[in-house]
Design a protein around this motif. Sequence first.
Motif, PDB file in Angstrom:
ATOM      1  N   ILE A  98       0.839  -1.199   0.000  1.00  0.00           N
ATOM      2  CA  ILE A  98       0.000   0.000   0.000  1.00  0.00           C
ATOM      3  C   ILE A  98       0.876   1.253   0.000  1.00  0.00           C
ATOM      4  O   ILE A  98       1.871   1.322   0.722  1.00  0.00           O
ATOM      5  N   GLY A  99       0.497   2.258  -0.781  1.00  0.00           N
ATOM      6  CA  GLY A  99       1.208   3.529  -0.767  1.00  0.00           C
ATOM      7  C   GLY A  99       2.690   3.359  -1.045  1.00  0.00           C
ATOM      8  O   GLY A  99       3.090   2.896  -2.118  1.00  0.00           O
ATOM      9  N   ILE A 121      -2.406   2.843  -3.987  1.00  0.00           N
ATOM     10  CA  ILE A 121      -1.719   4.102  -3.674  1.00  0.00           C
ATOM     11  C   ILE A 121      -2.805   5.125  -3.349  1.00  0.00           C
ATOM     12  O   ILE A 121      -3.189   5.941  -4.194  1.00  0.00           O
ATOM     13  N   PRO A 122      -3.326   5.114  -2.124  1.00  0.00           N
ATOM     14  CA  PRO A 122      -4.501   5.922  -1.780  1.00  0.00           C
ATOM     15  C   PRO A 122      -4.203   7.360  -1.393  1.00  0.00           C
ATOM     16  O   PRO A 122      -4.771   7.893  -0.437  1.00  0.00           O
ATOM     17  N   VAL A 123      -3.319   8.037  -2.152  1.00  0.00           N
ATOM     18  CA  VAL A 123      -2.954   9.408  -1.780  1.00  0.00           C
ATOM     19  C   VAL A 123      -4.150  10.355  -1.859  1.00  0.00           C
ATOM     20  O   VAL A 123      -4.203  11.359  -1.136  1.00  0.00           O
ATOM     21  N   ALA A 124      -5.112  10.061  -2.739  1.00  0.00           N
ATOM     22  CA  ALA A 124      -6.273  10.934  -2.854  1.00  0.00           C
ATOM     23  C   ALA A 124      -7.150  10.904  -1.609  1.00  0.00           C
ATOM     24  O   ALA A 124      -7.970  11.797  -1.388  1.00  0.00           O
ATOM     25  N   LYS A 125      -6.975   9.865  -0.790  1.00  0.00           N
ATOM     26  CA  LYS A 125      -7.695   9.794   0.477  1.00  0.00           C
ATOM     27  C   LYS A 125      -6.934  10.482   1.609  1.00  0.00           C
ATOM     28  O   LYS A 125      -7.472  10.662   2.699  1.00  0.00           O
ATOM     29  N   LEU A 126      -5.677  10.831   1.340  1.00  0.00           N
ATOM     30  CA  LEU A 126      -4.802  11.359   2.386  1.00  0.00           C
ATOM     31  C   LEU A 126      -4.404  12.806   2.149  1.00  0.00           C
ATOM     32  O   LEU A 126      -3.706  13.395   2.975  1.00  0.00           O
ATOM     33  N   GLY A 127      -4.818  13.369   1.022  1.00  0.00           N
ATOM     34  CA  GLY A 127      -4.439  14.743   0.724  1.00  0.00           C
ATOM     35  C   GLY A 127      -2.966  14.895   0.392  1.00  0.00           C
ATOM     36  O   GLY A 127      -2.417  15.999   0.505  1.00  0.00           O
ATOM     37  N   LEU A 128      -2.314  13.811  -0.036  1.00  0.00           N
ATOM     38  CA  LEU A 128      -0.890  13.835  -0.348  1.00  0.00           C
ATOM     39  C   LEU A 128      -0.689  13.747  -1.857  1.00  0.00           C
ATOM     40  O   LEU A 128      -1.642  13.785  -2.626  1.00  0.00           O
ATOM     41  N   ALA A 129       0.543  13.649  -2.294  1.00  0.00           N
ATOM     42  CA  ALA A 129       0.858  13.496  -3.710  1.00  0.00           C
ATOM     43  C   ALA A 129       2.054  12.571  -3.852  1.00  0.00           C
ATOM     44  O   ALA A 129       2.894  12.491  -2.948  1.00  0.00           O
ATOM     45  N   VAL A 130       2.119  11.864  -4.972  1.00  0.00           N
ATOM     46  CA  VAL A 130       3.285  11.047  -5.285  1.00  0.00           C
ATOM     47  C   VAL A 130       4.037  11.696  -6.438  1.00  0.00           C
ATOM     48  O   VAL A 130       3.466  12.465  -7.222  1.00  0.00           O
ATOM     49  N   ASP A 131       5.296  11.383  -6.561  1.00  0.00           N
ATOM     50  CA  ASP A 131       6.137  11.997  -7.576  1.00  0.00           C
ATOM     51  C   ASP A 131       5.828  11.442  -8.970  1.00  0.00           C
ATOM     52  O   ASP A 131       5.137  10.438  -9.127  1.00  0.00           O
ATOM     53  N   GLY A 144      -2.322   2.351 -18.634  1.00  0.00           N
ATOM     54  CA  GLY A 144      -2.940   3.612 -18.258  1.00  0.00           C
ATOM     55  C   GLY A 144      -4.269   3.466 -17.549  1.00  0.00           C
ATOM     56  O   GLY A 144      -4.540   4.170 -16.578  1.00  0.00           O
ATOM     57  N   GLY A 145      -5.113   2.543 -18.016  1.00  0.00           N
ATOM     58  CA  GLY A 145      -6.429   2.370 -17.394  1.00  0.00           C
ATOM     59  C   GLY A 145      -6.342   1.927 -15.953  1.00  0.00           C
ATOM     60  O   GLY A 145      -6.897   2.579 -15.051  1.00  0.00           O
ATOM     61  N   PRO A 146      -5.651   0.806 -15.667  1.00  0.00           N
ATOM     62  CA  PRO A 146      -5.509   0.381 -14.275  1.00  0.00           C
ATOM     63  C   PRO A 146      -4.807   1.416 -13.404  1.00  0.00           C
ATOM     64  O   PRO A 146      -5.172   1.602 -12.241  1.00  0.00           O
ATOM     65  N   ALA A 147      -3.813   2.107 -13.960  1.00  0.00           N
ATOM     66  CA  ALA A 147      -3.109   3.127 -13.175  1.00  0.00           C
ATOM     67  C   ALA A 147      -4.049   4.255 -12.778  1.00  0.00           C
ATOM     68  O   ALA A 147      -4.002   4.752 -11.644  1.00  0.00           O
ATOM     69  N   ARG A 148      -4.928   4.655 -13.678  1.00  0.00           N
ATOM     70  CA  ARG A 148      -5.883   5.704 -13.349  1.00  0.00           C
ATOM     71  C   ARG A 148      -6.868   5.244 -12.284  1.00  0.00           C
ATOM     72  O   ARG A 148      -7.272   6.027 -11.404  1.00  0.00           O
ATOM     73  N   GLY A 153      -9.047   6.836  -8.771  1.00  0.00           N
ATOM     74  CA  GLY A 153     -10.166   6.182  -8.102  1.00  0.00           C
ATOM     75  C   GLY A 153      -9.839   5.639  -6.733  1.00  0.00           C
ATOM     76  O   GLY A 153     -10.727   5.152  -6.031  1.00  0.00           O
ATOM     77  N   ALA A 154      -8.559   5.711  -6.346  1.00  0.00           N
ATOM     78  CA  ALA A 154      -8.102   5.194  -5.042  1.00  0.00           C
ATOM     79  C   ALA A 154      -8.531   3.740  -4.854  1.00  0.00           C
ATOM     80  O   ALA A 154      -8.906   3.338  -3.750  1.00  0.00           O
ATOM     81  N   GLU A 155      -8.471   2.957  -5.937  1.00  0.00           N
ATOM     82  CA  GLU A 155      -8.840   1.550  -5.877  1.00  0.00           C
ATOM     83  C   GLU A 155      -7.598   0.691  -5.682  1.00  0.00           C
ATOM     84  O   GLU A 155      -6.468   1.155  -5.824  1.00  0.00           O
ATOM     85  N   SER A 156      -7.820  -0.578  -5.358  1.00  0.00           N
ATOM     86  CA  SER A 156      -6.711  -1.512  -5.212  1.00  0.00           C
ATOM     87  C   SER A 156      -6.789  -2.566  -6.308  1.00  0.00           C
ATOM     88  O   SER A 156      -7.850  -2.801  -6.898  1.00  0.00           O
ATOM     89  N   ILE A 157      -5.655  -3.190  -6.590  1.00  0.00           N
ATOM     90  CA  ILE A 157      -5.559  -4.261  -7.573  1.00  0.00           C
ATOM     91  C   ILE A 157      -5.096  -5.515  -6.855  1.00  0.00           C
ATOM     92  O   ILE A 157      -4.011  -5.533  -6.256  1.00  0.00           O
ATOM     93  N   GLY A 158      -5.900  -6.576  -6.908  1.00  0.00           N
ATOM     94  CA  GLY A 158      -5.538  -7.843  -6.292  1.00  0.00           C
ATOM     95  C   GLY A 158      -4.574  -8.634  -7.143  1.00  0.00           C
ATOM     96  O   GLY A 158      -4.224  -8.235  -8.262  1.00  0.00           O
TER      97      GLY A 158
END
Length: 243
Positions: A98-99, A121-131, A144-148, A153-158
């Motif tokens: 995670i993250g 990578i739930p940065v959108a839930k934390l108010g943070l940003a990744v490089d 691109g689709g899964p990355a978006r 979407g702050a989703e996870s991939i199993g």
Amino acid sequence: MIGITRAGEVVTLELRRHDKRNALDTDMCTRLRDAVEQAVVDDARAVVITGEGSSFCAGADLSGEVYAAQFPDALLAMLRSIDSAPVPVIAAVNGPAIGAGCQLALACDLRVVGDYGRFAIPVAKLGLAVDNWTVKRLVSLAGGGPARSVLLGAESIGAERAFEVGLANRIGDLAAAQEWAHTIAGLAPLTLRHLKLVLNDDGTLAPPNDLQQAAFVAAWSSQDKLEARAARAEKRAPRFEGR
């Protein structure tokens, strides 16, 4: 905090912070970076990184360390050491990544994912940003689709979905990752070094433009970041206002 074992030409590094689900802090990032660099000095031909217990890495230590001024630099230095190591590095993703834990897996050259492994990578839930490196590497590996979906979407991939899109190279446990590492360690090292340099030249090292850098800084200095931290401490949903 980092377990180090060696079998032949393969070094296995284990994150050992079980009480924090192997969450990263500044010290752990520094220790892992040093361990990877030392493995190279000691002529390891492949490195495996995994987590103790049921988690690969729960991300940055949100108890406060992630907000420390020195943590982002320590994290990026660790990721760069893995990305630039002249030998293949395999992530044995035995549980949630995670993250910052997902960033760690992305920095590795190959990912062997267990049945309970997942990426987020739930940065959108934390108010943070990744490089930029993180965003572009996730696109490079997963598409691109899964990355978006993961980022916007702050989703996870199993595990199974990760294998379908190419984020996971194989499904398996630590033993499977180590077995693959031993096979890879027997291949031509100069060829592997060249391939790694070319494969990792995927646009991830291009510097951010001015707008991207300004948006990154704005997120890290925002009131939303503070609100997310307070909401976590108070066990409630954050109320973001975009400032």
